[in-house]
Design a protein around this motif. Structure first.
Motif, PDB file in Angstrom:
ATOM      1  N   GLU A   2       2.380 -42.283 -20.073  1.00 44.37           N
ATOM      2  CA  GLU A   2       2.513 -40.953 -20.665  1.00 44.37           C
ATOM      3  C   GLU A   2       2.020 -39.924 -19.654  1.00 44.37           C
ATOM      4  O   GLU A   2       0.986 -40.102 -19.024  1.00 44.37           O
ATOM      5  N   TYR A   3       2.805 -38.841 -19.489  1.00 46.43           N
ATOM      6  CA  TYR A   3       2.489 -37.808 -18.516  1.00 46.43           C
ATOM      7  C   TYR A   3       2.519 -36.442 -19.185  1.00 46.43           C
ATOM      8  O   TYR A   3       3.367 -36.175 -20.021  1.00 46.43           O
ATOM      9  N   LYS A   4       1.588 -35.566 -18.778  1.00 47.49           N
ATOM     10  CA  LYS A   4       1.548 -34.189 -19.263  1.00 47.49           C
ATOM     11  C   LYS A   4       2.032 -33.300 -18.118  1.00 47.49           C
ATOM     12  O   LYS A   4       1.558 -33.420 -16.995  1.00 47.49           O
ATOM     13  N   VAL A   5       2.995 -32.426 -18.426  1.00 46.14           N
ATOM     14  CA  VAL A   5       3.571 -31.554 -17.403  1.00 46.14           C
ATOM     15  C   VAL A   5       3.678 -30.135 -17.928  1.00 46.14           C
ATOM     16  O   VAL A   5       3.706 -29.898 -19.129  1.00 46.14           O
ATOM     17  N   ARG A   6       3.750 -29.208 -17.002  1.00 50.02           N
ATOM     18  CA  ARG A   6       4.065 -27.819 -17.337  1.00 50.02           C
ATOM     19  C   ARG A   6       4.876 -27.266 -16.189  1.00 50.02           C
ATOM     20  O   ARG A   6       4.798 -27.744 -15.079  1.00 50.02           O
ATOM     21  N   ASP A  19       4.247 -23.993 -21.853  1.00 50.55           N
ATOM     22  CA  ASP A  19       3.239 -24.805 -22.524  1.00 50.55           C
ATOM     23  C   ASP A  19       3.285 -26.222 -21.940  1.00 50.55           C
ATOM     24  O   ASP A  19       4.262 -26.627 -21.323  1.00 50.55           O
ATOM     25  N   VAL A  20       2.248 -26.966 -22.168  1.00 51.26           N
ATOM     26  CA  VAL A  20       2.185 -28.353 -21.708  1.00 51.26           C
ATOM     27  C   VAL A  20       3.136 -29.195 -22.564  1.00 51.26           C
ATOM     28  O   VAL A  20       3.168 -29.071 -23.791  1.00 51.26           O
ATOM     29  N   ALA A  21       3.893 -30.028 -21.879  1.00 49.00           N
ATOM     30  CA  ALA A  21       4.793 -30.967 -22.569  1.00 49.00           C
ATOM     31  C   ALA A  21       4.364 -32.381 -22.207  1.00 49.00           C
ATOM     32  O   ALA A  21       3.861 -32.635 -21.113  1.00 49.00           O
ATOM     33  N   THR A  22       4.563 -33.285 -23.135  1.00 48.63           N
ATOM     34  CA  THR A  22       4.240 -34.693 -22.890  1.00 48.63           C
ATOM     35  C   THR A  22       5.534 -35.466 -22.667  1.00 48.63           C
ATOM     36  O   THR A  22       6.469 -35.375 -23.463  1.00 48.63           O
ATOM     37  N   THR A  24       6.960 -39.308 -22.040  1.00 44.46           N
ATOM     38  CA  THR A  24       6.642 -40.727 -22.111  1.00 44.46           C
ATOM     39  C   THR A  24       7.734 -41.503 -21.387  1.00 44.46           C
ATOM     40  O   THR A  24       8.912 -41.408 -21.736  1.00 44.46           O
TER      41      THR A  24
END
Length: 131
Positions: A2-6, A19-22, A24
């Motif tokens: 799982e990765y958090k990106v913006r 906003d931050v998106a997740t 997977t």
């Protein structure tokens, strides 16, 4: 994982930050069953000038399958079979006609089967003999 990106978007002096998106990421699993031979070609003896047939069966892999039959003479170098009765050299059931004019040695046949994704398996050799 799982990765958090913006995302940051800039144009000249302006900037927009999302906003931050997740995201997977899932592991790609090849669940195609193994390509394997379920029936090996068997030795066969026929009378001269008769039809002889050897066959192979496979399972697994991904259809459709390509069949390539190979012939060895007296244990020599395998050569691709390019003609046969009913063009059977492109099928699981190879049919050849024995002929006194050329059938004087030991002929061995094997089949290479290739599935639609390039997986390969090769059969054992079977002997076709003529009396």
């Amino acid at each position: 994982g799982e990765y958090k990106v913006r995302c940051i978007i800039r144009s000249g002096e302006d900037e927009v930050i999302t906003d931050v998106a997740t995201i997977t990421a899932k592991e790609i699993v090849d669940d195609t069953p193994e390509l394997k031979i379920t029936k090996q070609p068997q030795n066969v003896t026929v009378q001269m000038d008769e039809l002889a047939e050897v066959s192979v069966a496979v399972e697994g892999g991904k259809a459709p399958y390509t069949y390539k039959w190979y012939r060895k003479i007296d244990g020599g170098t395998p050569m691709l079979v390019t003609s046969s009765v009913d063009n059977s050299h492109t099928t699981a059931n190879l049919k050849v006609k024995t002929s006194v004019s050329y059938w004087q040695k030991k002929y061995e046949f094997s089949c290479k089967i290739i599935d639609s994704e390039g997986r390969e398996v090769t059969s054992d050799y079977a002997i076709i003999a003529a009396n």
